[in-house]
Design an enzyme around this catalytic site. Sequence first.
Site, PDB file in Angstrom:
ATOM      1  N   ASP B  93     -34.423  26.906  75.145  1.00 38.56           N
ATOM      2  CA  ASP B  93     -35.381  25.658  75.436  1.00 38.56           C
ATOM      3  C   ASP B  93     -35.570  25.389  76.790  1.00 38.56           C
ATOM      4  O   ASP B  93     -34.754  26.193  77.553  1.00 38.56           O
ATOM      5  CB  ASP B  93     -34.621  24.433  74.730  1.00 38.56           C
ATOM      6  CG  ASP B  93     -33.401  24.014  75.062  1.00 38.56           C
ATOM      7  OD1 ASP B  93     -32.821  24.634  76.096  1.00 38.56           O
ATOM      8  OD2 ASP B  93     -33.032  23.233  74.439  1.00 38.56           O
ATOM      9  N   ASP B 147     -41.269  19.874  79.318  1.00 43.43           N
ATOM     10  CA  ASP B 147     -42.335  18.910  78.770  1.00 43.43           C
ATOM     11  C   ASP B 147     -41.653  17.629  78.774  1.00 43.43           C
ATOM     12  O   ASP B 147     -40.296  17.522  79.114  1.00 43.43           O
ATOM     13  CB  ASP B 147     -42.770  19.199  77.415  1.00 43.43           C
ATOM     14  CG  ASP B 147     -41.704  19.200  76.296  1.00 43.43           C
ATOM     15  OD1 ASP B 147     -40.558  19.333  76.571  1.00 43.43           O
ATOM     16  OD2 ASP B 147     -41.835  18.675  75.195  1.00 43.43           O
ATOM     17  N   GLY B 221     -42.004  16.605  69.852  1.00 45.14           N
ATOM     18  CA  GLY B 221     -41.910  15.255  69.728  1.00 45.14           C
ATOM     19  C   GLY B 221     -41.763  14.713  68.357  1.00 45.14           C
ATOM     20  O   GLY B 221     -42.284  13.610  68.003  1.00 45.14           O
ATOM     21  N   ASP B 271     -35.410  25.737  64.445  1.00 46.58           N
ATOM     22  CA  ASP B 271     -34.084  25.710  64.786  1.00 46.58           C
ATOM     23  C   ASP B 271     -33.585  24.301  64.412  1.00 46.58           C
ATOM     24  O   ASP B 271     -34.191  23.244  64.574  1.00 46.58           O
ATOM     25  CB  ASP B 271     -33.785  26.038  66.176  1.00 46.58           C
ATOM     26  CG  ASP B 271     -34.118  24.889  67.031  1.00 46.58           C
ATOM     27  OD1 ASP B 271     -33.091  23.915  67.706  1.00 46.58           O
ATOM     28  OD2 ASP B 271     -35.232  24.420  67.424  1.00 46.58           O
ATOM     29  N   CYS B 314     -18.653  32.827  50.399  1.00 44.94           N
ATOM     30  CA  CYS B 314     -19.117  32.796  48.856  1.00 44.94           C
ATOM     31  C   CYS B 314     -18.343  33.946  48.267  1.00 44.94           C
ATOM     32  O   CYS B 314     -17.823  33.974  47.119  1.00 44.94           O
ATOM     33  CB  CYS B 314     -20.526  32.658  48.714  1.00 44.94           C
ATOM     34  SG  CYS B 314     -21.313  31.028  49.012  1.00 44.94           S
TER      35      CYS B 314
END
Lengths: 379, 379
Positions: B93, B147, B221, B271, B314
């Site tokens: 990011d 942003d 957003g 994500d 598992c």
Amino acid sequence: MPAPFTLLRSDPSTAARRGRLTTRHGLVDTPIFMPVGTQGTVKAVTPVHLREIGAQIILGNTYHLNLRPGSELIRDLGGLHAFMGWDGPILTDSGGFQVFSLAKLRQVRDDGVTFQSHLDGATIFLGPREVMAIQQNLGSDVAMVLDECPPWPCERDVCARAIERSRRWAGACLAAATESGFLAAGHHVFAIVQGSTFDDLRREAAESLAALDFPGYAIGGVSVGEPEPEMLRQVAATAPFLPADKPRYTMGLGTPPQVLKMIALGVDLFDCVLPTRVARNGLTFTPDGPINLRNEQFRADRRPIVEGLDNYTCRTFSRAYLRHLSVANEMLGGTLLTIHNLHFYLDLMAQARAHIEAGDFAPWHRAWIGRYEAGTARR
Amino acid sequence: MPAPFTLLRSDPSTAARRGRLTTRHGLVDTPIFMPVGTQGTVKAVTPVHLREIGAQIILGNTYHLNLRPGSELIRDLGGLHAFMGWDGPILTDSGGFQVFSLAKLRQVRDDGVTFQSHLDGATIFLGPREVMAIQQNLGSDVAMVLDECPPWPCERDVCARAIERSRRWAGACLAAATESGFLAAGHHVFAIVQGSTFDDLRREAAESLAALDFPGYAIGGVSVGEPEPEMLRQVAATAPFLPADKPRYTMGLGTPPQVLKMIALGVDLFDCVLPTRVARNGLTFTPDGPINLRNEQFRADRRPIVEGLDNYTCRTFSRAYLRHLSVANEMLGGTLLTIHNLHFYLDLMAQARAHIEAGDFAPWHRAWIGRYEAGTARR
């Protein structure tokens, strides 16, 4: 009963021994270090990691597992091996040491120990029959007898009484394990020799327990606060009076040089929280002594912790990355340093075994300790 | 520039897509979930674990890595892939979201954001050139533009100004990545569409960013506090105005049903910290909804978390054992539940891909969500 231990080779110039312990879950080549799995897990690592780094036998803690989740539950779920996904040998302590070090309000009587759980304050009684029943529930390959570990320093009469009580408890543990069929099923029970700093008491304790013909023997009451030379002296004062054809175990020891020195005194089995505990604080082992990766000097260090050491951590990651994880308190840092630190100990044991076989253990271990201590002193 | 994305198949009755993203570190089959590796590690798991559970691409956080250990250091050590031992694709990011959620005393200007580090209070400036330089230092396969993410709820004029500023920043990021040769070297840069709850603003933002011909687009957003129906509405209001031949990514989402619903709306990449974060508190995922293993009801539960799910956790461990580890706060509990939780998400993505290919994604995902939500409601 037949000894589960085969003495393969004795070092010509020290008391070091190369041996093999047979258990229900496979063979253990000695000398060996046992990673500590207190609460049903060697902290921060999976059983797959343990296998990869060459762990042969691990230790479980009766005191902790009995309090949580409880030994009956573990028995009902198939025993400790199935519960924790480890199919190799497991040695369990009797819980006695933790009663004396962790529990509150303990009361020692001739039939056992009453104490309060450090988790929830519940009152619990542990006698010889109880500790053997718990270890049977766990399915231990090697169970330890209940003993009373005198403090250091300790008056001679206090020590003598602890030894006498420990001897009676050892006999009661052996009787319980015989009656229940635990021994006949191939599980082993090891006795524990106390005696604090009194050589003659240690000899008496060793000889009286040897007479009971246990499958193996621990040298107890060492590393309880005394200086290292005193600790080594106690081991040296005990080992010669233990049967040569039975395995010997010093509980809760030690640094890498200490372990090598004990091997030279004829000890076969070791366990210690040191490599796992310090890993979670960024401390890690090299042949030139321990280093703390949180130090600024490792910020951009591209090297592995130990060049050429064949474990996942050293094959894959730089000191700089491991430092970053440790400084950032990332769980993976504890995991990767635990893998390396345990492998460092296990690899050291493999080297010791090879040098005993080759007949040059004495000079090799002196040189190894020399390099380690010189590196430590330079820091 | 050529699109790094191949659209392999479109679902006949939803907007779901089966695609393939090409990166410098290999192919990514979409739809895909990206495990979050904030500080240069997916918390509690090794890269080997990640490979075993089928992770194809992971996420790194620019904000955190830039503060500690610093992107120049990571560059000097060979980039983030080499640093953390992960040779698959990495998306990073831009750090903008964390500046708005974690940092103190931030000041947003037209040229970027000034803020104080949450670690040591240092004053730091991040503008479009800075975030691209950092992600270039990290060696990101997919870098995100800087942003401004407006809060929820948000006034229309505040949102419009944030969109306009974000559009200028996106253009500046693209210019920087072009000038530096980052794009030409095969790294991708994705734009981020804001617009809060204003459909027309979202459409304008999507269309103006689409005109800049980015290699991919995120719907930003969302999941900033609004209820789920509103979140889905925003995704539905944005996706149709993004280029069909470019990958689409919703950042920071979501629960398993939410992820399936977003796939049905045409989203390709996801994500979320949810599966990793809750693992460390004993929460784990099943097809019948999440369960908290710390509950007493799992005390003696011999079953794996999910019967037949092919991951280490598992295959090897019972719910009873995992509960014990979690109750005892053992690190291994966090590791094993993280392995399962991430695999649960990755396996769900693999199922989704297979059903898109088979043409029955719509009924399958409705049935899957139905079972999951019915199981959750029964608890």
